[in-house]
Design a protein around this motif. Structure first.
Motif, mmCIF file in Angstrom:
data_model
loop_
_atom_site.group_PDB
_atom_site.id
_atom_site.type_symbol
_atom_site.label_atom_id
_atom_site.label_comp_id
_atom_site.label_asym_id
_atom_site.label_seq_id
_atom_site.Cartn_x
_atom_site.Cartn_y
_atom_site.Cartn_z
ATOM 1 N N ILE A 118 0.844 -1.188 0.000
ATOM 2 C CA ILE A 118 0.000 0.000 0.000
ATOM 3 C C ILE A 118 0.885 1.247 0.000
ATOM 4 O O ILE A 118 1.756 1.407 0.863
ATOM 5 C CB ILE A 118 -0.944 0.018 1.217
ATOM 6 C CG1 ILE A 118 -1.842 -1.227 1.193
ATOM 7 C CG2 ILE A 118 -1.795 1.284 1.219
ATOM 8 C CD1 ILE A 118 -2.737 -1.364 2.399
ATOM 9 N N LYS A 119 0.673 2.109 -1.003
ATOM 10 C CA LYS A 119 1.439 3.354 -1.118
ATOM 11 C C LYS A 119 0.491 4.469 -1.529
ATOM 12 O O LYS A 119 -0.213 4.349 -2.533
ATOM 13 C CB LYS A 119 2.562 3.207 -2.154
ATOM 14 C CG LYS A 119 3.323 4.499 -2.414
ATOM 15 C CD LYS A 119 4.283 4.357 -3.571
ATOM 16 C CE LYS A 119 4.951 5.689 -3.903
ATOM 17 N NZ LYS A 119 5.812 5.591 -5.108
ATOM 18 N N VAL B 282 -3.387 0.242 -3.644
ATOM 19 C CA VAL B 282 -3.046 -1.154 -3.330
ATOM 20 C C VAL B 282 -2.337 -1.782 -4.528
ATOM 21 O O VAL B 282 -2.902 -1.852 -5.627
ATOM 22 C CB VAL B 282 -4.309 -1.967 -2.995
ATOM 23 C CG1 VAL B 282 -3.946 -3.422 -2.717
ATOM 24 C CG2 VAL B 282 -5.028 -1.356 -1.799
ATOM 25 N N TYR B 283 -1.101 -2.240 -4.331
ATOM 26 C CA TYR B 283 -0.288 -2.838 -5.389
ATOM 27 C C TYR B 283 -0.126 -4.341 -5.156
ATOM 28 O O TYR B 283 -0.134 -4.808 -4.016
ATOM 29 C CB TYR B 283 1.121 -2.253 -5.387
ATOM 30 C CG TYR B 283 1.289 -0.816 -5.812
ATOM 31 C CD1 TYR B 283 1.940 -0.493 -7.007
ATOM 32 C CD2 TYR B 283 0.843 0.235 -5.014
ATOM 33 C CE1 TYR B 283 2.141 0.826 -7.393
ATOM 34 C CE2 TYR B 283 1.024 1.557 -5.389
ATOM 35 C CZ TYR B 283 1.687 1.845 -6.578
ATOM 36 O OH TYR B 283 1.881 3.159 -6.958
ATOM 37 N N ALA B 284 0.081 -5.065 -6.265
ATOM 38 C CA ALA B 284 0.507 -6.469 -6.199
ATOM 39 C C ALA B 284 1.070 -6.850 -7.557
ATOM 40 O O ALA B 284 0.764 -6.223 -8.576
ATOM 41 C CB ALA B 284 -0.642 -7.396 -5.811
ATOM 42 N N THR B 285 1.907 -7.891 -7.570
ATOM 43 C CA THR B 285 2.466 -8.382 -8.830
ATOM 44 C C THR B 285 2.699 -9.881 -8.747
ATOM 45 O O THR B 285 2.858 -10.434 -7.657
ATOM 46 C CB THR B 285 3.803 -7.680 -9.167
ATOM 47 O OG1 THR B 285 4.262 -8.115 -10.459
ATOM 48 C CG2 THR B 285 4.878 -8.009 -8.138
ATOM 49 N N ASN B 286 2.693 -10.537 -9.915
ATOM 50 C CA ASN B 286 3.055 -11.954 -9.976
ATOM 51 C C ASN B 286 4.163 -12.178 -11.014
ATOM 52 O O ASN B 286 4.357 -13.284 -11.490
ATOM 53 C CB ASN B 286 1.840 -12.831 -10.312
ATOM 54 C CG ASN B 286 1.222 -12.473 -11.655
ATOM 55 O OD1 ASN B 286 1.818 -11.777 -12.476
ATOM 56 N ND2 ASN B 286 0.008 -12.945 -11.895
ATOM 57 N N ARG B 287 4.848 -11.109 -11.388
ATOM 58 C CA ARG B 287 5.928 -11.064 -12.387
ATOM 59 C C ARG B 287 5.403 -10.941 -13.807
ATOM 60 O O ARG B 287 6.053 -10.357 -14.659
ATOM 61 C CB ARG B 287 6.851 -12.294 -12.319
ATOM 62 C CG ARG B 287 7.687 -12.389 -11.081
ATOM 63 C CD ARG B 287 8.819 -13.365 -11.253
ATOM 64 N NE ARG B 287 8.391 -14.653 -11.785
ATOM 65 C CZ ARG B 287 9.224 -15.559 -12.290
ATOM 66 N NH1 ARG B 287 10.516 -15.326 -12.336
ATOM 67 N NH2 ARG B 287 8.762 -16.706 -12.739
ATOM 68 N N PRO C 171 -2.522 -10.483 2.961
ATOM 69 C CA PRO C 171 -1.083 -10.542 3.258
ATOM 70 C C PRO C 171 -0.350 -9.355 2.630
ATOM 71 O O PRO C 171 -0.669 -8.948 1.522
ATOM 72 C CB PRO C 171 -0.653 -11.863 2.604
ATOM 73 C CG PRO C 171 -1.904 -12.669 2.485
ATOM 74 C CD PRO C 171 -3.015 -11.691 2.263
ATOM 75 N N GLU C 172 0.622 -8.815 3.348
ATOM 76 C CA GLU C 172 1.393 -7.686 2.830
ATOM 77 C C GLU C 172 2.811 -8.137 2.493
ATOM 78 O O GLU C 172 3.439 -8.885 3.244
ATOM 79 C CB GLU C 172 1.416 -6.541 3.837
ATOM 80 C CG GLU C 172 0.040 -5.926 4.059
ATOM 81 C CD GLU C 172 0.093 -4.622 4.831
ATOM 82 O OE1 GLU C 172 1.181 -3.998 4.882
ATOM 83 O OE2 GLU C 172 -0.951 -4.221 5.378
ATOM 84 N N ALA C 173 3.299 -7.677 1.339
ATOM 85 C CA ALA C 173 4.632 -8.062 0.868
ATOM 86 C C ALA C 173 5.708 -7.506 1.795
ATOM 87 O O ALA C 173 5.583 -6.398 2.326
ATOM 88 C CB ALA C 173 4.841 -7.549 -0.551
ATOM 89 N N MET C 174 6.780 -8.280 1.979
ATOM 90 C CA MET C 174 7.865 -7.863 2.864
ATOM 91 C C MET C 174 8.759 -6.820 2.211
ATOM 92 O O MET C 174 9.250 -5.902 2.866
ATOM 93 C CB MET C 174 8.697 -9.090 3.266
ATOM 94 C CG MET C 174 7.968 -10.097 4.118
ATOM 95 S SD MET C 174 9.043 -11.456 4.636
ATOM 96 C CE MET C 174 9.329 -12.284 3.058
ATOM 97 N N ASP C 175 9.002 -6.968 0.917
ATOM 98 C CA ASP C 175 9.911 -6.054 0.220
ATOM 99 C C ASP C 175 9.444 -5.903 -1.224
ATOM 100 O O ASP C 175 10.063 -6.434 -2.151
ATOM 101 C CB ASP C 175 11.350 -6.593 0.279
ATOM 102 C CG ASP C 175 12.359 -5.600 -0.277
ATOM 103 O OD1 ASP C 175 12.018 -4.407 -0.383
ATOM 104 O OD2 ASP C 175 13.481 -6.016 -0.622
ATOM 105 N N PHE C 176 8.365 -5.174 -1.420
ATOM 106 C CA PHE C 176 7.744 -5.044 -2.735
ATOM 107 C C PHE C 176 8.566 -4.111 -3.630
ATOM 108 O O PHE C 176 9.038 -3.066 -3.171
ATOM 109 C CB PHE C 176 6.326 -4.492 -2.569
ATOM 110 C CG PHE C 176 5.473 -4.592 -3.803
ATOM 111 C CD1 PHE C 176 4.854 -5.786 -4.125
ATOM 112 C CD2 PHE C 176 5.294 -3.498 -4.634
ATOM 113 C CE1 PHE C 176 4.051 -5.888 -5.253
ATOM 114 C CE2 PHE C 176 4.497 -3.589 -5.765
ATOM 115 C CZ PHE C 176 3.882 -4.793 -6.077
ATOM 116 N N PRO C 177 8.728 -4.454 -4.937
ATOM 117 C CA PRO C 177 9.519 -3.621 -5.862
ATOM 118 C C PRO C 177 8.735 -2.408 -6.360
ATOM 119 O O PRO C 177 8.479 -2.253 -7.553
ATOM 120 C CB PRO C 177 9.833 -4.602 -6.990
ATOM 121 C CG PRO C 177 8.643 -5.507 -7.038
ATOM 122 C CD PRO C 177 8.239 -5.687 -5.585
#
Length: 217
Positions: free
Chosen positions: A68-69, A73-78, A92-98
């Motif tokens: 979250i920025k 709300v962001y997410a990616t699967n490559r 769930p929140e990402a630990m180190d999102f790019p």
């Protein structure tokens, strides 16, 4: 739901770790209820499904989950990424999102200038069902285990000159709300696809294949 709670309570008497699982389960259910009240339950469930499936796509474990920025709300699967202006809690929140890399890609796709009319989500889901059945038949007949949806004709959608995986397209359309979605590409076959709806924006990476699929106008 009550059965699941009771099951975890009983198991926690032997394994205290189950109390953490119970807490996470209850928080998720509370978040689902909030999303339902806000009219975002379908997007909530689609995002939950997206991040759960992403772990199977061998993404770095620190990318798993949402980020979250500035209220987005962001997410990616490559293979795709999204940023939504919808409030989503309890996932769930990402630990180190790019985040910088994803934001830079969004800045780039803003220059996509060829609009594409997408098939309806209903049509795409019907084609996806056919693609999965044909893939299953292909594996059975040819004894192939490494085949992908893109290996069958129905598993690929052409967006003008850009080929995309139909399952990934359906997945990202669901995250964006499933309707009233605008799509843009460029003349470059390997450039990311840009999609936008009232719920937010998404990027979908193209496939590196030859012309062998149905085209969206």
């Amino acid at each position: 739901m009550l059965e699941k709670i009771l099951e975890l309570v009983i198991e926690a008497q032997v394994d205290p770790q189950k109390l953490i699982e119970l807490e996470e389960f209850l928080r998720l259910k509370i978040s689902e209820e909030e999303a339902r009240k806000n009219g975002n339950i379908n997007i909530f469930r689609s995002v939950k499904k997206y991040i759960n499936r992403s772990i199977k796509m061998q993404i770095p474990k620190e990318y798993y989950g949402i980020c979250i920025k500035d209220g987005m709300v962001y997410a990616t699967n490559r293979y795709s990424a999204f940023r939504l202006n919808v409030e989503l809690k309890g996932l769930p929140e990402a630990m180190d999102f790019p985040i910088e890399k994803i934001d830079a890609t969004f800045s780039d796709v803003k220059f996509n200038n060829i609009e594409v009319e997408l098939p309806s989500l209903k049509e795409l889901k019907a084609q996806l069902k056919i693609a999965r059945a044909n893939l299953k038949a292909m594996k059975k007949q040819k004894y192939l285990t490494g085949c992908k949806l893109a290996d069958v004709e129905e598993g690929v959608i052409k967006l003008k000159n850009v080929s995309v995986d139909i399952e990934l397209l359906v997945e990202i359309l669901e995250v964006l709300g499933g309707e009233n979605i605008t799509c843009w590409v460029t003349k470059e076959k390997l450039a990311p696809v840009f999609l936008k709806s009232d719920a937010g924006e998404a990027i979908l990476m193209p496939l590196r294949i030859e012309d062998n699929s149905k085209e969206a106008s």
